[in-house]
Write a protein that holds these residues in place. Structure first.
Motif, PDB file in Angstrom:
ATOM      1  N   ARG A 166       0.843  -1.202   0.000  1.00  0.00           N
ATOM      2  CA  ARG A 166       0.000   0.000   0.000  1.00  0.00           C
ATOM      3  C   ARG A 166       0.875   1.247   0.000  1.00  0.00           C
ATOM      4  O   ARG A 166       0.581   2.222  -0.706  1.00  0.00           O
ATOM      5  CB  ARG A 166      -0.921   0.017   1.219  1.00  0.00           C
ATOM      6  CG  ARG A 166      -1.981   1.101   1.161  1.00  0.00           C
ATOM      7  CD  ARG A 166      -2.974   0.941   2.297  1.00  0.00           C
ATOM      8  NE  ARG A 166      -2.395   1.320   3.574  1.00  0.00           N
ATOM      9  CZ  ARG A 166      -2.465   2.553   4.082  1.00  0.00           C
ATOM     10  NH1 ARG A 166      -3.066   3.521   3.413  1.00  0.00           N
ATOM     11  NH2 ARG A 166      -1.924   2.836   5.265  1.00  0.00           N
TER      12      ARG A 166
ATOM     13  N   THR B 162       2.202   1.843  -3.404  1.00  0.00           N
ATOM     14  CA  THR B 162       1.141   2.343  -4.274  1.00  0.00           C
ATOM     15  C   THR B 162       0.927   3.834  -4.033  1.00  0.00           C
ATOM     16  O   THR B 162       0.779   4.611  -4.978  1.00  0.00           O
ATOM     17  CB  THR B 162      -0.182   1.595  -4.023  1.00  0.00           C
ATOM     18  OG1 THR B 162       0.043   0.203  -4.159  1.00  0.00           O
ATOM     19  CG2 THR B 162      -1.259   2.033  -5.005  1.00  0.00           C
ATOM     20  N   GLN B 163       0.914   4.231  -2.768  1.00  0.00           N
ATOM     21  CA  GLN B 163       0.734   5.648  -2.452  1.00  0.00           C
ATOM     22  C   GLN B 163       1.872   6.494  -3.024  1.00  0.00           C
ATOM     23  O   GLN B 163       1.639   7.562  -3.589  1.00  0.00           O
ATOM     24  CB  GLN B 163       0.689   5.851  -0.940  1.00  0.00           C
ATOM     25  CG  GLN B 163      -0.582   5.344  -0.270  1.00  0.00           C
ATOM     26  CD  GLN B 163      -0.514   5.488   1.241  1.00  0.00           C
ATOM     27  OE1 GLN B 163       0.398   4.979   1.887  1.00  0.00           O
ATOM     28  NE2 GLN B 163      -1.488   6.179   1.812  1.00  0.00           N
TER      29      GLN B 163
ATOM     30  N   PHE C  59      -5.330   4.361  -0.765  1.00  0.00           N
ATOM     31  CA  PHE C  59      -4.273   3.960  -1.692  1.00  0.00           C
ATOM     32  C   PHE C  59      -3.849   5.043  -2.669  1.00  0.00           C
ATOM     33  O   PHE C  59      -2.688   5.083  -3.086  1.00  0.00           O
ATOM     34  CB  PHE C  59      -4.739   2.753  -2.524  1.00  0.00           C
ATOM     35  CG  PHE C  59      -4.681   1.448  -1.805  1.00  0.00           C
ATOM     36  CD1 PHE C  59      -5.631   1.114  -0.864  1.00  0.00           C
ATOM     37  CD2 PHE C  59      -3.665   0.541  -2.076  1.00  0.00           C
ATOM     38  CE1 PHE C  59      -5.578  -0.093  -0.184  1.00  0.00           C
ATOM     39  CE2 PHE C  59      -3.602  -0.675  -1.406  1.00  0.00           C
ATOM     40  CZ  PHE C  59      -4.558  -0.991  -0.464  1.00  0.00           C
TER      41      PHE C  59
ATOM     42  N   CYS D  47      -7.653   0.352   3.993  1.00  0.00           N
ATOM     43  CA  CYS D  47      -6.193   0.248   4.052  1.00  0.00           C
ATOM     44  C   CYS D  47      -5.736  -1.187   4.283  1.00  0.00           C
ATOM     45  O   CYS D  47      -4.593  -1.525   3.994  1.00  0.00           O
ATOM     46  CB  CYS D  47      -5.635   1.174   5.123  1.00  0.00           C
ATOM     47  SG  CYS D  47      -6.114   0.726   6.802  1.00  0.00           S
TER      48      CYS D  47
ATOM     49  N   TYR E 277      -9.412  -8.635   0.716  1.00  0.00           N
ATOM     50  CA  TYR E 277      -9.894  -7.739  -0.336  1.00  0.00           C
ATOM     51  C   TYR E 277     -10.869  -8.455  -1.268  1.00  0.00           C
ATOM     52  O   TYR E 277     -11.469  -7.847  -2.130  1.00  0.00           O
ATOM     53  CB  TYR E 277      -8.728  -7.150  -1.131  1.00  0.00           C
ATOM     54  CG  TYR E 277      -8.044  -6.040  -0.386  1.00  0.00           C
ATOM     55  CD1 TYR E 277      -6.825  -6.247   0.225  1.00  0.00           C
ATOM     56  CD2 TYR E 277      -8.641  -4.784  -0.277  1.00  0.00           C
ATOM     57  CE1 TYR E 277      -6.202  -5.229   0.930  1.00  0.00           C
ATOM     58  CE2 TYR E 277      -8.032  -3.759   0.425  1.00  0.00           C
ATOM     59  CZ  TYR E 277      -6.807  -3.992   1.023  1.00  0.00           C
ATOM     60  OH  TYR E 277      -6.199  -2.977   1.720  1.00  0.00           O
TER      61      TYR E 277
END
Lengths: 281, 47
Positions: free
Chosen positions: A13, A16-17, A99, A257, A271
């Protein structure tokens, strides 16, 4: 391979951010020259909060664009912007906050500064509804009535941090035009930064109208965190560890998150639910 | 319940695509771009 997978589960994550923040602001020369990007991609909105006056911004901000569209013609529905927000919302809901929002990343990094922390409580839960008031008043009413982008003009700390400060520092013309509004915005930005240091994602939880918009889609978004009700025992370990003001995983405060997956003793959070993996309804 | 959710999801997705297309025809993309390529003086606190 197992170590890599574990590493990606733990840090995926964050990567990705970071990649998202760089992609949104890939116009690097803008920071050198103090000028904003003027290409056609500025007609495309990114999902997260990212001021389009940031020297590095290569795309448009959905919140700024919505206010601009409402302020331009108060009696005409901004179809393109409504469609864009609906598309982002139905695909990802508030997973965008978790994200794909650079300002969310900034808030999380600020929270790592070792200072006393304010824990969530019924007070913070009540405060979390303030963002809906800000949405109605500053994002909708002020642009329609006063023909000005209310949230961008009076509140948005992302605009001040990403655009206001860099552009003013690099442009003498802009420096000569600083007035009370700039001082107010810097004050608001400073308060938000300090608040984020002691309160997890304070801006996201209490003030962000974009998060408020996406929260409506959390119950129906295609992608997001899910709880397998057959495995869940209702122990609420997930809610206790969650930094947001959630009452259950996936509700309107959940930013997907996935941190709650680590503490679930039954492995009930993922997910994808079992039904999703099998493709059956 | 799950079937109703799927119907709502796909319906909203279809509506979003239609709105974006209608917005394109209505010059929405051009309006967003026109605003975004100019420094938003209000956004940066100049007014």
């Amino acid at each position: 391979m197992g170590d890599l997978r574990e590493h990606m589960v733990k840090f995926g994550r964050r990567y990705t951010q970071l990649i998202t923040a760089v992609l949104y602001n890939c116009h690097i020369t803008g920071f050198v020259r103090g000028r904003i990007y003027k290409g056609d991609s500025k007609g495309i909105c990114v999902p997260g909060l990212n001021c389009y006056s940031c020297p590095g911004a290569a795309f448009a901000c959905p919140l700024g664009s919505l206010q601009g569209a409402l302020a331009k013609t108060a009696y005409k529905l901004p179809l393109y912007m409504l469609g864009t927000l609906l598309l982002f919302g139905i695909l990802f809901g508030r997973m965008i906050c978790g994200f794909l929002c650079p300002f969310g990343l900034i808030q999380e990094l600020l929270h790592k500064i070792p200072l006393p922390k304010i824990k969530k409580s019924p007070v913070t839960r009540a405060l979390s509804f303030l963002k809906y008031v800000i949405l109605i008043v500053f994002v909708v009413a002020i642009p329609v009535i006063r023909l000005a982008p209310g949230f961008c003009k009076y509140i948005c700390p992302a605009g001040t941090l990403e655009a206001g400060l860099p552009l003013v520092l690099m442009n003498e013309q802009l420096q000569s035009r600083i007035g009370w509004l700039f001082s107010w915005k810097v004050f608001v930005m400073a308060v938000c930064i300090l608040a984020c240091m002691v309160c997890y994602r304070a801006f996201c939880r209490f003030l962000c109208p974009l998060g408020a918009i996406y929260s409506f889609f959390n119950p129906v978004a295609f992608f997001g965190i899910r709880v397998d009700e057959k495995k869940c025992t209702g122990c609420n370990a997930c809610i206790r560890m969650c930094g947001m003001d959630t009452k259950r995983v996936g509700d309107h405060e959940c930013i997907h998150c996935g941190e709650c997956r680590r503490v679930c003793p039954e492995g009930a959070i993922s997910y994808f639910t079992k039904e999703d993996k099998n493709g059956t309804i | 319940m799950a079937k109703n959710k799927r119907i709502i999801q796909w319906a909203l997705l279809a509506v979003s695509v239609v709105l974006i297309a209608a917005g394109f025809i209505d010059n929405g993309f051009r309006e967003v771009m026109t605003k975004a390529v100019m420094i938003c003086l209000e956004c940066i606190g100049i007014g």
